[in-house]
Design an enzyme around this catalytic site. Structure first.
Site, PDB file in Angstrom:
ATOM      1  N   GLU A 109       0.841  -1.194   0.000  1.00 27.74           N
ATOM      2  CA  GLU A 109       0.000   0.000   0.000  1.00 27.74           C
ATOM      3  C   GLU A 109       0.880   1.250   0.000  1.00 27.74           C
ATOM      4  OE1 GLU A 109      -2.633   1.399  -0.469  1.00 27.74           O
ATOM      5  OE2 GLU A 109      -4.390   0.532   0.468  1.00 27.74           O
ATOM      6  N   ASP A 110       0.328   2.325  -0.517  1.00 31.99           N
ATOM      7  CA  ASP A 110       1.066   3.588  -0.455  1.00 31.99           C
ATOM      8  C   ASP A 110       0.879   4.266   0.894  1.00 31.99           C
ATOM      9  OD1 ASP A 110      -1.581   3.966  -1.099  1.00 31.99           O
ATOM     10  OD2 ASP A 110      -1.251   5.714  -2.356  1.00 31.99           O
ATOM     11  N   ASP A 113      -4.345   5.408   6.310  1.00 24.07           N
ATOM     12  CA  ASP A 113      -4.863   6.663   6.858  1.00 24.07           C
ATOM     13  C   ASP A 113      -5.857   6.280   7.960  1.00 24.07           C
ATOM     14  OD1 ASP A 113      -6.141   9.131   7.175  1.00 24.07           O
ATOM     15  OD2 ASP A 113      -6.062   9.632   5.074  1.00 24.07           O
ATOM     16  N   PHE A 162      -1.925  16.678   4.132  1.00 24.88           N
ATOM     17  CA  PHE A 162      -2.381  16.105   2.868  1.00 24.88           C
ATOM     18  C   PHE A 162      -1.197  15.948   1.930  1.00 24.88           C
ATOM     19  CE2 PHE A 162      -4.250  15.545  -1.229  1.00 24.88           C
ATOM     20  CZ  PHE A 162      -5.342  14.752  -0.959  1.00 24.88           C
ATOM     21  N   ARG A 175       0.358  12.160  -9.288  1.00 25.61           N
ATOM     22  CA  ARG A 175       0.850  10.784  -9.075  1.00 25.61           C
ATOM     23  C   ARG A 175       2.253  10.600  -9.644  1.00 25.61           C
ATOM     24  NH1 ARG A 175      -3.397   7.485  -7.260  1.00 25.61           N
ATOM     25  NH2 ARG A 175      -5.429   7.888  -8.174  1.00 25.61           N
TER      26      ARG A 175
HETATM   27  C1  PRP Z   1      -5.784   5.612  -0.740  1.00 28.95           C
HETATM   28  C2  PRP Z   1      -4.625   4.699  -0.413  1.00 28.95           C
HETATM   29  C3  PRP Z   1      -5.252   3.624   0.412  1.00 28.95           C
HETATM   30  C4  PRP Z   1      -6.380   4.348   1.104  1.00 28.95           C
HETATM   31  C5  PRP Z   1      -5.979   4.653   2.515  1.00 28.95           C
HETATM   32  O1  PRP Z   1      -6.432   5.097  -1.846  1.00 28.95           O
HETATM   33  O2  PRP Z   1      -4.043   4.187  -1.565  1.00 28.95           O
HETATM   34  O3  PRP Z   1      -5.741   2.572  -0.377  1.00 28.95           O
HETATM   35  O4  PRP Z   1      -6.624   5.566   0.405  1.00 28.95           O
HETATM   36  O5  PRP Z   1      -7.014   5.319   3.190  1.00 28.95           O
HETATM   37  P1  PRP Z   1      -7.722   4.719   4.450  1.00 28.95           P
HETATM   38  O6  PRP Z   1      -6.681   4.141   5.350  1.00 28.95           O
HETATM   39  O7  PRP Z   1      -8.404   5.931   5.060  1.00 28.95           O
HETATM   40  O8  PRP Z   1      -8.719   3.698   3.992  1.00 28.95           O
HETATM   41  P2  PRP Z   1      -7.468   5.940  -2.720  1.00 28.95           P
HETATM   42  O9  PRP Z   1      -8.856   5.561  -2.312  1.00 28.95           O
HETATM   43  O10 PRP Z   1      -7.127   7.392  -2.651  1.00 28.95           O
HETATM   44  O11 PRP Z   1      -7.250   5.359  -4.169  1.00 28.95           O
HETATM   45  P3  PRP Z   1      -5.958   5.430  -5.128  1.00 28.95           P
HETATM   46  O12 PRP Z   1      -4.883   4.577  -4.492  1.00 28.95           O
HETATM   47  O13 PRP Z   1      -6.443   4.839  -6.408  1.00 28.95           O
HETATM   48  O14 PRP Z   1      -5.545   6.873  -5.246  1.00 28.95           O
END
Ligand code: PRP
Length: 188
Positions: A109-110, A113, A162, A175
């Site tokens: 995961e990136d 949150d 952010f 990105r």
């Molecule tokens: C982001 C990130 C995680 C998630 C984390 O994805 O890549 O998957 O949010 O947030 P959380 O811990 O509050 O659930 P996003 O929905 O922005 O999609 P993306 O990776 O396609 O940008």
């Protein structure tokens, strides 16, 4: 500032307040994390599960330094909400293609949150009986956590700002940056 930290052109470039993690800092830490993973999985096959879209760059750089045999797969999840916050409702948009039963799965995961996305995804994957299921995450915002999730391999714990770049977006912008930056507060 190094070339990898420069955006040559972006219409919203002036909305980036500062660079939080320059590319070299990211790459050095990613190499360390990969070494730890390589040691822990020595002699085993890893099903490396990249969570689209945000973890794409991190996965690409991480796997370059992994020594065990890696089978790459992707999963896409969406969490409904605004451009900057998670609603808590998660849906799998593109499922894993590999059969993961009895195999060692490492989710990449990136960012974690609230933890809602990862919590949902891990529960879903556990039902498929992998031999092991671990998480490697580049960024963690511990102050934002709403559900408990365990991250086995972490790049950086960061404050609740952010962040964009290196796979992370604001409404699909940024990105492609090689670094992690912080958005101007009044823009978010
Ligand atoms: C982001 C990130 C995680 C998630 C984390 O994805 O890549 O998957 O949010 O947030 P959380 O811990 O509050 O659930 P996003 O929905 O922005 O999609 P993306 O990776 O396609 O940008």
């Amino acid at each position: 500032m190094k070339q990898a930290d420069v955006t040559l052109f972006h219409p919203l470039q002036d909305r980036i307040r500062e660079i939080l993690l320059p590319s070299q800092v990211l790459q050095d830490r990613i190499r360390q994390v990969a070494q730890q993973i390589s040691a822990d999985y020595a002699g085993q096959e890893i099903v490396l599960l990249c969570v689209l879209k945000g973890a794409m760059m991190f996965t690409a750089d991480l796997m370059r330094h992994l020594e065990p045999h890696v089978v790459l797969d992707f999963v896409a999840v969406s969490s409904y909400g605004s451009a900057t916050s998670t609603s808590g409702v998660v849906r799998i948009q593109k499922d894993v293609e590999e059969q993961i039963a009895g195999r060692h799965v490492l989710v990449v995961e990136d960012i974690v949150d609230t933890g809602l996305t990862l919590h949902y995804l891990l529960a879903n994957l556990r039902l498929r009986n992998p031999a092991s299921l671990k998480v490697c995450c580049l960024l963690d915002k511990p102050d934002r956590r709403r559900v408990e999730v365990h991250v086995d391999y972490l790049g950086f714990a960061i404050e609740d700002r952010f962040v964009i770049g290196y796979g992370l977006d604001f409404d699909e912008h940024f990105r492609n940056l090689g670094y992690i930056g912080i958005m101007e507060e009044d823009f978010v």
